[in-house]
Design an enzyme around this catalytic site. Sequence first.
Site, PDB file in Angstrom:
ATOM      1  N   LYS A  41      37.386   7.669 -60.565  1.00  0.00           N
ATOM      2  CA  LYS A  41      36.025   7.823 -61.108  1.00  0.00           C
ATOM      3  C   LYS A  41      35.221   8.819 -60.273  1.00  0.00           C
ATOM      4  O   LYS A  41      35.599   9.133 -59.143  1.00  0.00           O
ATOM      5  CB  LYS A  41      35.335   6.471 -61.132  1.00  0.00           C
ATOM      6  CG  LYS A  41      35.125   5.879 -59.749  1.00  0.00           C
ATOM      7  CD  LYS A  41      34.620   4.452 -59.834  1.00  0.00           C
ATOM      8  CE  LYS A  41      34.414   3.894 -58.452  1.00  0.00           C
ATOM      9  NZ  LYS A  41      34.415   2.433 -58.456  1.00  0.00           N
TER      10      LYS A  41
ATOM     11  N   ARG B 283      26.855  -7.781 -61.733  1.00  0.00           N
ATOM     12  CA  ARG B 283      26.536  -6.412 -62.134  1.00  0.00           C
ATOM     13  C   ARG B 283      27.067  -6.211 -63.556  1.00  0.00           C
ATOM     14  O   ARG B 283      26.317  -6.018 -64.486  1.00  0.00           O
ATOM     15  CB  ARG B 283      27.163  -5.439 -61.131  1.00  0.00           C
ATOM     16  CG  ARG B 283      26.686  -4.030 -61.238  1.00  0.00           C
ATOM     17  CD  ARG B 283      27.320  -3.143 -60.188  1.00  0.00           C
ATOM     18  NE  ARG B 283      28.778  -3.133 -60.275  1.00  0.00           N
ATOM     19  CZ  ARG B 283      29.565  -2.374 -59.536  1.00  0.00           C
ATOM     20  NH1 ARG B 283      29.052  -1.560 -58.642  1.00  0.00           N
ATOM     21  NH2 ARG B 283      30.872  -2.408 -59.682  1.00  0.00           N
TER      22      ARG B 283
ATOM     23  N   TYR C 291      13.249  26.195 -40.816  1.00  0.00           N
ATOM     24  CA  TYR C 291      12.024  25.682 -41.429  1.00  0.00           C
ATOM     25  C   TYR C 291      11.272  24.721 -40.526  1.00  0.00           C
ATOM     26  O   TYR C 291      11.869  23.871 -39.863  1.00  0.00           O
ATOM     27  CB  TYR C 291      12.366  24.933 -42.719  1.00  0.00           C
ATOM     28  CG  TYR C 291      12.604  25.842 -43.902  1.00  0.00           C
ATOM     29  CD1 TYR C 291      11.632  26.746 -44.331  1.00  0.00           C
ATOM     30  CD2 TYR C 291      13.810  25.777 -44.601  1.00  0.00           C
ATOM     31  CE1 TYR C 291      11.865  27.572 -45.423  1.00  0.00           C
ATOM     32  CE2 TYR C 291      14.054  26.597 -45.695  1.00  0.00           C
ATOM     33  CZ  TYR C 291      13.068  27.490 -46.106  1.00  0.00           C
ATOM     34  OH  TYR C 291      13.301  28.295 -47.174  1.00  0.00           O
TER      35      TYR C 291
ATOM     36  N   MET D 266      18.465  24.524 -48.091  1.00  0.00           N
ATOM     37  CA  MET D 266      19.172  24.296 -49.351  1.00  0.00           C
ATOM     38  C   MET D 266      20.578  24.883 -49.363  1.00  0.00           C
ATOM     39  O   MET D 266      21.540  24.227 -49.753  1.00  0.00           O
ATOM     40  CB  MET D 266      18.356  24.860 -50.520  1.00  0.00           C
ATOM     41  CG  MET D 266      18.904  24.481 -51.875  1.00  0.00           C
ATOM     42  SD  MET D 266      18.006  25.244 -53.229  1.00  0.00           S
ATOM     43  CE  MET D 266      16.479  24.332 -53.207  1.00  0.00           C
TER      44      MET D 266
HETATM   45  C1  LIG Z   1      35.236   1.804 -57.649  1.00  0.00           C
HETATM   46  C2  LIG Z   1      35.899   0.546 -57.996  1.00  0.00           C
HETATM   47  C3  LIG Z   1      37.021   0.113 -57.282  1.00  0.00           C
HETATM   48  C4  LIG Z   1      37.544   0.815 -56.061  1.00  0.00           C
HETATM   49  O1  LIG Z   1      36.761   0.471 -54.953  1.00  0.00           O
HETATM   50  P1  LIG Z   1      37.118   1.029 -53.494  1.00  0.00           P
HETATM   51  O2  LIG Z   1      36.215   0.282 -52.604  1.00  0.00           O
HETATM   52  O3  LIG Z   1      36.810   2.487 -53.522  1.00  0.00           O
HETATM   53  O4  LIG Z   1      38.558   0.769 -53.276  1.00  0.00           O
HETATM   54  C5  LIG Z   1      37.671  -1.016 -57.731  1.00  0.00           C
HETATM   55  N1  LIG Z   1      37.219  -1.701 -58.812  1.00  0.00           N
HETATM   56  C6  LIG Z   1      36.134  -1.326 -59.505  1.00  0.00           C
HETATM   57  C7  LIG Z   1      35.700  -2.131 -60.682  1.00  0.00           C
HETATM   58  C8  LIG Z   1      35.432  -0.202 -59.126  1.00  0.00           C
HETATM   59  O5  LIG Z   1      34.339   0.179 -59.819  1.00  0.00           O
END
Ligand SMILES: *Cc1c(COP(=O)(O)O)cnc(C)c1O
Length: 335
Positions: A3, A102, A231, A280
């Site tokens: 992701k 969540r 800056y 930046m």
């Molecule tokens: C991102 C995520 C993981 C992985 O988590 P890590 O701490 O990066 O290993 C596992 N399960 C879900 C549902 C996630 O969103």
Amino acid sequence: MVKAFSYGLGTYEVAEALEKEGVDYLGVANILEGVEIRKEGVQTPIMVMNPEAASFNLMVEYQLSPVIFSTKNLALFAEAVKDAGLNIPFPVHIKIDTGMHRLGVNPEKLDEMADWLLALEQFIRVESVFSHLAATDEPAHDAFTRQQIQLFDKLSSRFRKKFNYHIDRHILNTNGIIRFSEYAFDMVRLGIGLYGVCNDETTQQKLKTVSTLKTKISHLIEVPKNETVGYNRMGIAHENKMIATIPMGYADGFNRLLSNGKWEVIVNGKKAPVIGNISMDMATIDVTDIDCDLGDEVIVFGEKNTISDMASRIHTIPYELFTIISPRVKRVFYT
Ligand SMILES: *Cc1c(COP(=O)(O)O)cnc(C)c1O
């Protein structure tokens, strides 16, 4: 887990490499991340953690399996499958909320969810049932973590028994894999560990640094004693200094909180502190005691100045620092 464009490190490249390694599943956060990976020809099953109902048809078209946590979305997804005229049930994953609060099916609604799934068997097949742990990296919360796992074990066993086919179970993320390996069930969801980072010192030593953020010196300036750099004149030369300017600023993901000595980059094997405010597109570093020249390599984070250290200096986590690296920073992959 790939992701957020593989935790900010690439787009489809990591997914492609993992497919070659034979992983069973890839996990993304949203539908477009999944579509992008599919468009590059990756065929491994992909689970989408937080899919938007408005694009369910796109998921079916690109063979992306949704995580389902409400009967409303389940019904909508079944519609999308039906509309596509598929004649085999489409795989989905059911997430249970065991305390993270969540996303996930409320345990009290799990029976109702199972009934819906059974009624929609013609269109939907449950490939896995899972949950997410809230605090696997904090021993202070281990009792809570165990409670989450026990609850998941109980709920998922009962849930599985209602179906006449096999359903996989999984609950562990990286730090869960390290610290609660006895609860791996059928699969684990490895995320940050894949990118060489975890929260356990012993394990960290065994992991390789898989990413380095580097740039080159674009200018060298002699700054006389008592003059200032950058800056708001925040970088003060308490003595005659040699300053190197690097073409990397907060717009690249070099967090501005690292200004004024909060971080040291590495130039020719030596630590060079950031001097003045990070701007930046550029930052200035103090190379007074370092033998260096224009074009020399500057390591912003890597093996010796790790992203985990960088994160702790500014009270955040490596996840955030990885994922804020801007798309304009060129990614180069080595295999
Ligand atoms: C991102 C995520 C993981 C992985 O988590 P890590 O701490 O990066 O290993 C596992 N399960 C879900 C549902 C996630 O969103």
